[in-house]
Motif scaffolding. Structure first.
Motif, PDB file in Angstrom:
ATOM      1  N   GLY A   1     -21.716  65.037  -9.962  1.00  0.00           N
ATOM      2  CA  GLY A   1     -20.747  64.101  -9.418  1.00  0.00           C
ATOM      3  C   GLY A   1     -21.202  63.383  -8.166  1.00  0.00           C
ATOM      4  N   GLY A   2     -22.395  63.661  -7.701  1.00  0.00           N
ATOM      5  CA  GLY A   2     -22.919  62.969  -6.525  1.00  0.00           C
ATOM      6  C   GLY A   2     -23.276  61.535  -6.866  1.00  0.00           C
ATOM      7  N   ARG A   3     -22.998  60.638  -5.936  1.00  0.00           N
ATOM      8  CA  ARG A   3     -23.293  59.212  -6.146  1.00  0.00           C
ATOM      9  C   ARG A   3     -23.685  58.620  -4.808  1.00  0.00           C
ATOM     10  NH1 ARG A   3     -20.953  54.267  -5.737  1.00  0.00           N
ATOM     11  NH2 ARG A   3     -21.357  52.776  -7.389  1.00  0.00           N
ATOM     12  N   ALA A   4     -24.740  57.816  -4.819  1.00  0.00           N
ATOM     13  CA  ALA A   4     -25.175  57.174  -3.582  1.00  0.00           C
ATOM     14  C   ALA A   4     -25.834  55.851  -3.903  1.00  0.00           C
ATOM     15  CB  ALA A   4     -26.149  58.070  -2.832  1.00  0.00           C
ATOM     16  N   GLU A   5     -25.755  54.960  -2.940  1.00  0.00           N
ATOM     17  CA  GLU A   5     -26.433  53.674  -3.042  1.00  0.00           C
ATOM     18  C   GLU A   5     -27.525  53.638  -2.000  1.00  0.00           C
ATOM     19  OE1 GLU A   5     -23.843  50.331  -2.812  1.00  0.00           O
ATOM     20  OE2 GLU A   5     -22.400  51.192  -4.211  1.00  0.00           O
ATOM     21  N   ILE A   6     -28.697  53.176  -2.407  1.00  0.00           N
ATOM     22  CA  ILE A   6     -29.820  53.089  -1.488  1.00  0.00           C
ATOM     23  C   ILE A   6     -30.343  51.659  -1.493  1.00  0.00           C
ATOM     24  CG2 ILE A   6     -31.477  53.879  -3.220  1.00  0.00           C
ATOM     25  CD1 ILE A   6     -32.962  55.277  -0.913  1.00  0.00           C
ATOM     26  N   ASP A   7     -30.669  51.181  -0.320  1.00  0.00           N
ATOM     27  CA  ASP A   7     -31.173  49.827  -0.161  1.00  0.00           C
ATOM     28  C   ASP A   7     -32.568  49.724  -0.768  1.00  0.00           C
ATOM     29  OD1 ASP A   7     -31.861  47.275   0.674  1.00  0.00           O
ATOM     30  OD2 ASP A   7     -31.075  47.554   2.690  1.00  0.00           O
ATOM     31  N   LEU A   8     -32.811  48.671  -1.510  1.00  0.00           N
ATOM     32  CA  LEU A   8     -34.098  48.457  -2.158  1.00  0.00           C
ATOM     33  C   LEU A   8     -35.223  48.317  -1.131  1.00  0.00           C
ATOM     34  CD1 LEU A   8     -35.485  48.048  -4.871  1.00  0.00           C
ATOM     35  CD2 LEU A   8     -34.999  45.621  -4.669  1.00  0.00           C
ATOM     36  N   ARG A   9     -34.919  47.729   0.018  1.00  0.00           N
ATOM     37  CA  ARG A   9     -35.941  47.587   1.062  1.00  0.00           C
ATOM     38  C   ARG A   9     -36.373  48.939   1.606  1.00  0.00           C
ATOM     39  NH1 ARG A   9     -32.576  43.361   4.453  1.00  0.00           N
ATOM     40  NH2 ARG A   9     -31.102  44.962   3.877  1.00  0.00           N
ATOM     41  N   THR A  10     -35.478  49.909   1.614  1.00  0.00           N
ATOM     42  CA  THR A  10     -35.831  51.256   2.062  1.00  0.00           C
ATOM     43  C   THR A  10     -36.837  51.882   1.115  1.00  0.00           C
ATOM     44  OG1 THR A  10     -33.635  51.523   3.029  1.00  0.00           O
ATOM     45  CG2 THR A  10     -34.900  53.526   2.647  1.00  0.00           C
ATOM     46  N   LEU A  11     -36.620  51.718  -0.177  1.00  0.00           N
ATOM     47  CA  LEU A  11     -37.569  52.254  -1.160  1.00  0.00           C
ATOM     48  C   LEU A  11     -38.910  51.533  -1.087  1.00  0.00           C
ATOM     49  CD1 LEU A  11     -35.274  52.744  -4.262  1.00  0.00           C
ATOM     50  CD2 LEU A  11     -36.222  54.505  -2.784  1.00  0.00           C
ATOM     51  N   SER A  12     -38.877  50.221  -0.877  1.00  0.00           N
ATOM     52  CA  SER A  12     -40.122  49.447  -0.788  1.00  0.00           C
ATOM     53  C   SER A  12     -40.910  49.802   0.462  1.00  0.00           C
ATOM     54  CB  SER A  12     -39.819  47.949  -0.783  1.00  0.00           C
ATOM     55  OG  SER A  12     -39.246  47.552  -1.988  1.00  0.00           O
ATOM     56  N   ALA A  13     -40.208  50.081   1.546  1.00  0.00           N
ATOM     57  CA  ALA A  13     -40.875  50.353   2.822  1.00  0.00           C
ATOM     58  C   ALA A  13     -41.430  51.771   2.909  1.00  0.00           C
ATOM     59  CB  ALA A  13     -39.906  50.120   3.971  1.00  0.00           C
ATOM     60  N   ASP A  14     -40.956  52.679   2.082  1.00  0.00           N
ATOM     61  CA  ASP A  14     -41.381  54.074   2.163  1.00  0.00           C
ATOM     62  C   ASP A  14     -41.892  54.546   0.799  1.00  0.00           C
ATOM     63  OD1 ASP A  14     -41.781  56.718   2.741  1.00  0.00           O
ATOM     64  OD2 ASP A  14     -39.760  57.069   3.527  1.00  0.00           O
ATOM     65  N   PRO A  15     -43.182  54.346   0.526  1.00  0.00           N
ATOM     66  CA  PRO A  15     -43.726  54.742  -0.779  1.00  0.00           C
ATOM     67  C   PRO A  15     -43.573  56.238  -1.066  1.00  0.00           C
ATOM     68  CG  PRO A  15     -45.277  53.320   0.357  1.00  0.00           C
ATOM     69  CD  PRO A  15     -44.180  53.639   1.333  1.00  0.00           C
ATOM     70  N   ALA A  16     -43.639  57.084  -0.042  1.00  0.00           N
ATOM     71  CA  ALA A  16     -43.484  58.524  -0.270  1.00  0.00           C
ATOM     72  C   ALA A  16     -42.079  58.844  -0.777  1.00  0.00           C
ATOM     73  CB  ALA A  16     -43.776  59.294   1.015  1.00  0.00           C
ATOM     74  N   LEU A  17     -41.088  58.154  -0.233  1.00  0.00           N
ATOM     75  CA  LEU A  17     -39.709  58.338  -0.691  1.00  0.00           C
ATOM     76  C   LEU A  17     -39.574  57.899  -2.146  1.00  0.00           C
ATOM     77  CD1 LEU A  17     -36.719  59.003  -0.042  1.00  0.00           C
ATOM     78  CD2 LEU A  17     -36.492  56.619   0.672  1.00  0.00           C
ATOM     79  N   TRP A  18     -40.169  56.753  -2.470  1.00  0.00           N
ATOM     80  CA  TRP A  18     -40.102  56.268  -3.843  1.00  0.00           C
ATOM     81  C   TRP A  18     -40.791  57.238  -4.805  1.00  0.00           C
ATOM     82  CZ3 TRP A  18     -37.897  54.216  -7.626  1.00  0.00           C
ATOM     83  CH2 TRP A  18     -38.584  53.961  -8.802  1.00  0.00           C
TER      84      TRP A  18
END
Length: 143
Positions: A80-97
């Motif tokens: 039931g967890g739901r979250a929105e993440i900014d696309l720029r955050t994923l682009s800026a942090d390859p380790a996170l992606w």
């Protein structure tokens, strides 16, 4: 800053003070980015008022809308967890992606992320091309 100028000019009244406080609060909410952290199994997105947690090893949906200029990716898990993440955050942090992508692969192996995965494939292609473009640009080889 505007409030300081008003105080310095000895021209401080209730209405402009309330307006400056409201404007400052709105700017804080708009400009303060959410903090994102990840463990091998969890993704934490902490905004100004709430912290959202998504199990990335048990994803049930990864949605990246195609309409308009979608700058957010919506993640849902089986608990039931739901979250929105900014696309720029994923682009800026390859380790996170890479951590999110590994979690999505684990979810597919477990069968929790089944069905439509075209948004995930599109997102993966976009992030990897942005990362390659950044590497080439920094190295002086790209456009």
């Amino acid at each position: 800053m505007s409030l300081t100028v008003e105080v310095g000019m000895h021209n401080l009244t209730l209405l402009p003070t309330a307006g400056f406080i409201a404007l400052s609060s709105a700017l804080l909410v708009i400009l303060l980015p959410a903090r994102v952290a990840a463990t091998p199994d969890l993704l934490f997105i902490q905004s100004l008022w709430a912290t959202r947690t998504v199990r990335i090893d048990r994803l049930s949906a990864v949605v990246w809308p195609t309409e308009g200029t979608a700058h957010r990716v919506i993640l849902s898990d089986t608990e039931g967890g739901r979250a929105e993440i900014d696309l720029r955050t994923l682009s800026a942090d390859p380790a996170l992606w890479l951590r999110l992508e590994a979690g999505a692969r684990t979810s597919m192996k477990r069968g929790t992320l089944n069905g439509e995965t075209s948004d995930l494939a599109r997102l993966s292609l976009h992030i990897h091309s942005e990362t390659a473009r950044s590497v080439l640009k920094v190295s002086g080889l790209g456009w």
